[in-house]
Design an enzyme around this catalytic site. Structure first.
Site, PDB file in Angstrom:
ATOM      1  N   GLY A   1       0.846  -1.184   0.000  1.00 26.63           N
ATOM      2  CA  GLY A   1       0.000   0.000   0.000  1.00 26.63           C
ATOM      3  C   GLY A   1       0.884   1.236   0.000  1.00 26.63           C
TER       4      GLY A   1
ATOM      5  N   GLY B   1      -0.695  15.282  -9.211  1.00 22.43           N
ATOM      6  CA  GLY B   1      -1.951  15.884  -9.639  1.00 22.43           C
ATOM      7  C   GLY B   1      -3.139  15.253  -8.937  1.00 22.43           C
TER       8      GLY B   1
ATOM      9  N   ASN C   1     -26.612  31.122  19.343  1.00 21.03           N
ATOM     10  CA  ASN C   1     -25.675  30.582  20.339  1.00 21.03           C
ATOM     11  C   ASN C   1     -24.249  30.974  19.966  1.00 21.03           C
ATOM     12  OD1 ASN C   1     -23.705  28.365  21.216  1.00 21.03           O
ATOM     13  ND2 ASN C   1     -25.503  27.879  22.461  1.00 21.03           N
ATOM     14  N   GLN C   2     -23.581  31.695  20.866  1.00 21.48           N
ATOM     15  CA  GLN C   2     -22.257  32.238  20.518  1.00 21.48           C
ATOM     16  C   GLN C   2     -21.238  31.131  20.234  1.00 21.48           C
ATOM     17  OE1 GLN C   2     -19.587  34.157  23.441  1.00 21.48           O
ATOM     18  NE2 GLN C   2     -19.729  35.992  22.160  1.00 21.48           N
TER      19      GLN C   2
ATOM     20  N   GLY D   1     -26.864  17.745  15.337  1.00 19.17           N
ATOM     21  CA  GLY D   1     -27.346  16.876  16.407  1.00 19.17           C
ATOM     22  C   GLY D   1     -27.752  15.513  15.859  1.00 19.17           C
TER      23      GLY D   1
ATOM     24  N   GLU E   1      -4.506   8.081  -2.448  1.00 20.94           N
ATOM     25  CA  GLU E   1      -3.557   8.955  -3.159  1.00 20.94           C
ATOM     26  C   GLU E   1      -2.335   9.248  -2.286  1.00 20.94           C
ATOM     27  OE1 GLU E   1      -4.554   8.746  -5.972  1.00 20.94           O
ATOM     28  OE2 GLU E   1      -6.042  10.178  -6.661  1.00 20.94           O
TER      29      GLU E   1
END
Length: 378
Positions: A129, A238, A275-276, A337, A361
């Site tokens: 591989g 590439g 929601n921050q 969720g 790749e």
């Protein structure tokens, strides 16, 4: 689209329109039913997407590596799995166009650029591989033919495609003993393993490719004997940009899905978008996506210009973009969720399809090896 020419913006628009109309509506069905959408890909080829960076005299579009990256990113927003196969096909056609003689270019490239015929890249073996140079598939010279024996593993399109670009051993051990042959489906002795059941990439079949005394004309060898490993690696430079570009498209689509979900989903009496914490996470996702895109496009330019640092920049871009884009898709799923875990919602398919980009790749561990070697060899 920032920094793109008007022509590149047009390529991007054409590809995005195709992805939206021809791919996205079918993405879930192709995945669930494991459909290889050949006719859709042939429609894409009519737009020039079957041989994007192949020379025009054999049917290619003759575009740059940056143009190619822009197109694959756009197509991938519609179906990452199908676009990833198209990127491998394009890599194979480029290898024949670049390293083949005139006869080979005329024989193979026109039908591949139109996607009338489809191509597969055959490097990986059951026992080799990441250590690709240790491959064992052998091609013994017999007069004006080679007799090919061995097998390849995890071949995208295997069994359903028509042309196989095969790395095989014609000489001694190591990379210098490897040559590159082009086989056509129907060659006696060419057979295929069972269709693999995969986590993602289900719109393209994956099989082992088996060679048992396959007789291949010497005239179907690309380049000289012993040049095969070099050809394979140049193709992969590439290929790494292409697969990173497919990751960008999946991440881009996932950011848009998360953005929409945060706007419409309400919890604790207000939209999640208020929601921050989630706002900050979305901002981080968009920032990492733009950073990855810039890195991929920089590497694409380097490859197009033939710069000395192109190979290492391609490795860096593949490593960074595929890791970051998987994290973006995964975070988008988390923002959904429990809904994100349902197959009714596209975000889970982007997560499943993009995961393998960190493996193929060249694994991202091998990308780190290439970058480290480049840094330390001087």
């Amino acid at each position: 689209s920032a920094g793109l020419t008007e022509e590149q913006k047009e390529f991007q628009k054409v590809a995005l329109d195709f992805a939206t109309k021809e791919m996205a509506p079918h993405m879930a069905e192709w995945d669930e039913k494991e459909i290889f959408p050949v006719e859709t890909m042939r429609k894409a080829a009519q737009l020039g997407f079957g041989g994007i960076y192949v020379k025009p005299d054999v049917g290619g579009s003759g575009l740059s590596r940056l143009d190619t990256s822009i197109i694959f990113e756009a197509l991938s927003t519609g179906c990452t799995s199908t676009t990833a196969y198209m990127s491998i096909h394009n890599m194979c056609v480029w290898m024949i166009d670049t390293f083949g003689n005139e006869e080979q270019r005329r024989k193979f490239c026109p039908s591949l650029c139109s996607m009338e015929k489809l191509a597969s890249y055959c490097l990986t073996e059951p026992g080799s591989g990441s250590d690709a140079a240790s491959l064992l598939t052998s091609a013994r010279r017999k007069g004006d033919t080679y007799v090919l024996n061995g097998s390849k593993a995890f071949i995208s399109g295997g069994g359903d495609t028509d042309v196989y670009v095969v790395m095989c051993r014609t000489g001694g051990s190591g990379p210098k003993g490897i040559s590159c042959l082009v086989l056509e489906k129907g060659t006696p002795g060419l057979s295929f393993g069972k269709k693999e059941k995969k986590v993602g990439w289900n719109s393209q079949p994956t099989r082992a490719v088996i060679f048992e005394d396959c007789v291949v004309p010497v005239g179907d060898r690309l380049g000289a004997e012993g040049q095969g490993f070099s050809i394979a690696m140049k193709g992969l430079n590439g290929g790494r940009i292409n697969i990173a570009s497919c990751s960008l498209g999946a991440a881009h689509a996932s950011v848009l899905l998360a953005q929409e979900h945060l706007t419409v989903r309400k919890q604790f009496g207000e939209p999640l978008a208020n929601n921050q914490y989630l706002r900050f996470r979305l901002a981080e996702m968009a920032t990492r996506l733009v950073a990855a895109r810039l890195m991929v496009r920089n590497a694409a330019r380097a490859l197009q210009e033939g710069r000395e640092d192109a190979a290492v920049l391609c490795s860096m871009a593949k490593l960074f973009a595929t890791d970051e884009c998987f994290a973006i898709c995964n975070q988008a799923l988390q923002m959904h969720g429990g809904y994100g875990y349902l197959k009714d919602y596209a975000v889970q398919q982007f997560v499943r399809d993009i995961r393998v980009h960190q493996i193929l790749e060249g694994t991202n561990e091998v990308m780190r090896m290439i970058v480290a070697r480049n840094l330390l060899q001087g």
